[in-house]
Structures are given as structure tokens and as C-alpha cells.
Design an enzyme around this catalytic site. Sequence first.
Site, PDB file in Angstrom:
ATOM      1  N   LYS A  47       3.764   8.610   3.446  1.00 48.44           N
ATOM      2  CA  LYS A  47       3.304   9.143   4.722  1.00 48.44           C
ATOM      3  C   LYS A  47       3.626  10.621   4.873  1.00 48.44           C
ATOM      4  O   LYS A  47       2.992  11.327   5.654  1.00 48.44           O
ATOM      5  CB  LYS A  47       3.887   8.316   5.871  1.00 48.44           C
ATOM      6  CG  LYS A  47       3.302   6.915   5.890  1.00 48.44           C
ATOM      7  CD  LYS A  47       3.567   6.169   7.173  1.00 48.44           C
ATOM      8  CE  LYS A  47       2.726   4.909   7.281  1.00 48.44           C
ATOM      9  NZ  LYS A  47       2.948   3.937   6.195  1.00 48.44           N
ATOM     10  N   ASP A  48       4.596  11.109   4.099  1.00 52.50           N
ATOM     11  CA  ASP A  48       4.879  12.544   4.125  1.00 52.50           C
ATOM     12  C   ASP A  48       3.665  13.384   3.717  1.00 52.50           C
ATOM     13  O   ASP A  48       3.496  14.499   4.207  1.00 52.50           O
ATOM     14  CB  ASP A  48       6.033  12.871   3.176  1.00 52.50           C
ATOM     15  CG  ASP A  48       7.379  12.378   3.697  1.00 52.50           C
ATOM     16  OD1 ASP A  48       7.591  12.378   4.922  1.00 52.50           O
ATOM     17  OD2 ASP A  48       8.230  11.999   2.867  1.00 52.50           O
TER      18      ASP A  48
END
Length: 465
Positions: free
Chosen positions: A112-113
Site C-alpha cells: 500500500k506504500d
Amino acid sequence: MKYLSTRGGCPPQSFSDAVLTGLAPDGGLFVPETIPTFGAAEIATWRGLDYGELAQRVMSPFIGDEIAAADLQRIITDSYAGFRHRAVAPLVQIGANEWVLELFHGPTLAFKDFALQFLGHLLDHLLEQRGQKVAILGATSGDTGSAAIEGCRRCRNIDIFILHPHRRVSEVQRRQMTTVLADNIHNLAIEGNFDDCQRLVKAAFADQSFLPSGRQLVAVNSINWARIMAQIVYYFWAALALGAPARALSFSVPTGNFGDIFAGYLARRMGLPVERLIIATNANDILHRCISANDCRRLPLVHTLSPSMDIMISSNFERLLFDLYDRDGAAIARLMANLEAGDTRLDPTALARARELFASHRLDDEETIAVIRDEYAASEYLLDPHSAIGVAAARHCRRDSATPTVALATAHPAKFAEAVQRAGYGGTPPLPAHLHDLLERQERYRVLDNDRDGLRRHIAAHLSA
Ligand SMILES: *Cc1c(COP(=O)(O)O)cnc(C)c1O
């Protein structure tokens, strides 16, 4: 580039409006009016670019002239500077023509980064241009909250309020959020469960009159178009490294909300030779049932060892359905209403089209643990439970060993120590060096009652000037 709603009920929007709005006003999701395409000759010239340069090539047609090229390059550079691998998304070979794409080298150790680092920097830039400030509000049971907080910690035009259920997230997950001490970060532990947190967030979005004029709430959940767009890049990145565009390949994707794999679908539409996309699910298997048996029943949620895929309804699937139904917004609005009302079937022609590209597989917790154990025994390569499901699905669905298969590794095993230990790994998998003192760092968070008005007052009182 303009953006349409999948439900056809609102006029086309600009890129920045689509990003700042999140969900379309008619309840649909934004999709680009046309999908940009690249020829094989052009894609071939991208070999040897670094990750940021490639990201610029892949994303700029979706943005058009709304962001100057130099600004976009800076946003991208800032977004991936905190990743702790020179390749940003390195490939690791785990078998004959079998690969893992490690997407967990970002600040919070989950894929998700990739999207949330980019979204934070992008929003800050758009807001700066408009002279506007916003508040991000979200609820998290784990991964998304910490990635959103890391993505926004240096943003000058964003206050971020993240709710988590008090005493119901793991210590590592809580500390990844609460040890970020920047003034614009507000961690709120709610006396309730995750559903209570989500209800509070929904209520705040529905009535924003408690905010000062000119301020609005922004959602950064996985339906935000910019998140999908940023995820397309690593499909190109992996494919180029493995011989594309001259050679086709397949991807297996641990799937929850269908955002990540939808980005792979877009990469293919843009000209990347993707042979198959494999939907890998845990026991919350609505997508697997849908694709394999046209059974889209919404069954009760099961808690699994791969919590980031514990999802009952995959919101981004609507974006694929929009294409499968010939981009007919009215048809999608009807279909979504019917599914909501308990209908369980897709149009057989649309489903047949999906099956030309998508395959699917499901693993329960016992099978997931067995995969982690076997892989570690065979090669000492430690998979987290989400990634293990991707690897197993890749093997199960593989038709032809001449085509490279890439399984996306979406989280670092140290985030899921319990599952890894149940697979027989002795001790606790070590956190990477930048997080080694996480358990000693100072924390800051507020405990709030499960109360709408209390939350509204708290947000209003803590907005930056
Ligand atoms: C969010 C998440 C997923 C699921 O991705 P979707 O885009 O929602 O399909 C898979 N693995 C991990 C570790 C995640 O955090």
C-alpha cells in the site's frame, strides 16, 4: 484526460477533481474516459529506466497537462525515496520461471506504500496549486492506516485523522501509526470495533457541516483513482525486467478490494503483454466464486490469517465490470442495485470475457500455513500469509511453464509473526533495521468514545490553521 463514473450518472471530471473527490457523486467509481496505449516499440525503449522514470512514462497520459512534467517527476521521486531497496520493487526467483515481485520495501512494509506515498505527495501538490486544505479521514484495522499516515506525514495542506479500534489492532500495527508524531497526524483509538470506526467515518462524510467553510473531508481508501494509477507502474517494471514486450507473462495477485489486480488489467489494456491475471483469495472468496462459478453471493466475513484480504465486497471489481458491460453506466447502475438486492449472477457473456484473461484460486488458513512452511523448508524464503496465497495460486493456475509467472508479495513477513510462527518458523521474524526500535518509540494517540458528535468536535478542534 477526463474521468467518467462507472454508473454514468455525472458529467466527466478532471483528473484532480476525480482524485480529490474519491467516490463519484452517483456512487460509482472514476475511470479514465479512454485507456492510453503504447506500442511494443515504445515500451521496449523503457528498458533500463529507473523506477521513477518508468512511473513518469506510465502515469503521465492519465494526468495530461494538469501537472507539469517537472512537478510530476518531483512528486514521484519524493514518493519512492523512502523505499529501502535500490530497485524499489525487486524480483526474486523462487522456481523455474517462477518469480516473486517484492512490494514490501516501503516505509510500512506493505504494497500500500506504493499508492499512498504517491497519493500523499500528489494531494499536497494539487492542494498547494488550489490554495486549499483538506482533512483526510479513515478507519483502519491495520495496513491502510499506517501507509496513509506515512504518506501524509510531510504534507502541509493535509490533516489526517485515522480511527482504529482501541486494543484491537496488533502492537506493531498500532505503533506503526502512533509513533509518527507530526502535528498534522491524529491517531484516534475508538472504544469499539472496526465496524464502529467505519460507521463513525461514514457519518462524518455524510454531514460535513462541522468543518469550517472551505474545508472538506477526503477519503484515501482503495477506490481512489490515483492509488490504482500508481500501482500500474510495477507491472510494467516487472514485465520489462523479464523480457517484455517481446515476451508475455502472467501475474498472480493476492486480492481483497480488487485494486491491485485491476492495475494489472490496465497495464494489459495499455499494451503490456499479460497472458493471465490470477485472482488469489483467502476464505473470503467472493471473487473466486464469481469468476469460477458465476456465484457472487455476499457471504458473512471470515477472519483469516491474511486480514488485509478479509473483504466481503470488492469495490474495485465494479471498474472491471464497467468494461465487461461495454462501458454502459446505466447497465452497471442496474447491476450494482441488483447485486445489492441479493441477485448473485453476472451476465454470462460478460463473465466469459473476464475468463479469457482472469483465473482464480482460493486458499484457507491451513493451506496458507502449509505454503509458508513448504517454501521456507525448500529455500528459506519466508512468505507472509498474503504473499503465500499469491504464490500458491500462481502454481495452481499455471498452464504453461514457458510463460514466466510473477506472484506479487504484498507484505513483509515480520508484519504477520503469528502466521509465520504457526508455519514452524522459530522465533519472531526480524523487522528491517529502520523499524528495529519501533517497540521503544514514543507513541501519541487519543482514546475517544464511540460517539459521532465527540468525533466531530475532536476533528474541528484539531484542524491546522
Ligand atoms: C490491501 C492488501 C491486499 C489486497 O489488495 P487489494 O488492492 O485490496 O486487492 C493484499 N495484501 C496486503 C498485504 C494488503 O495490505
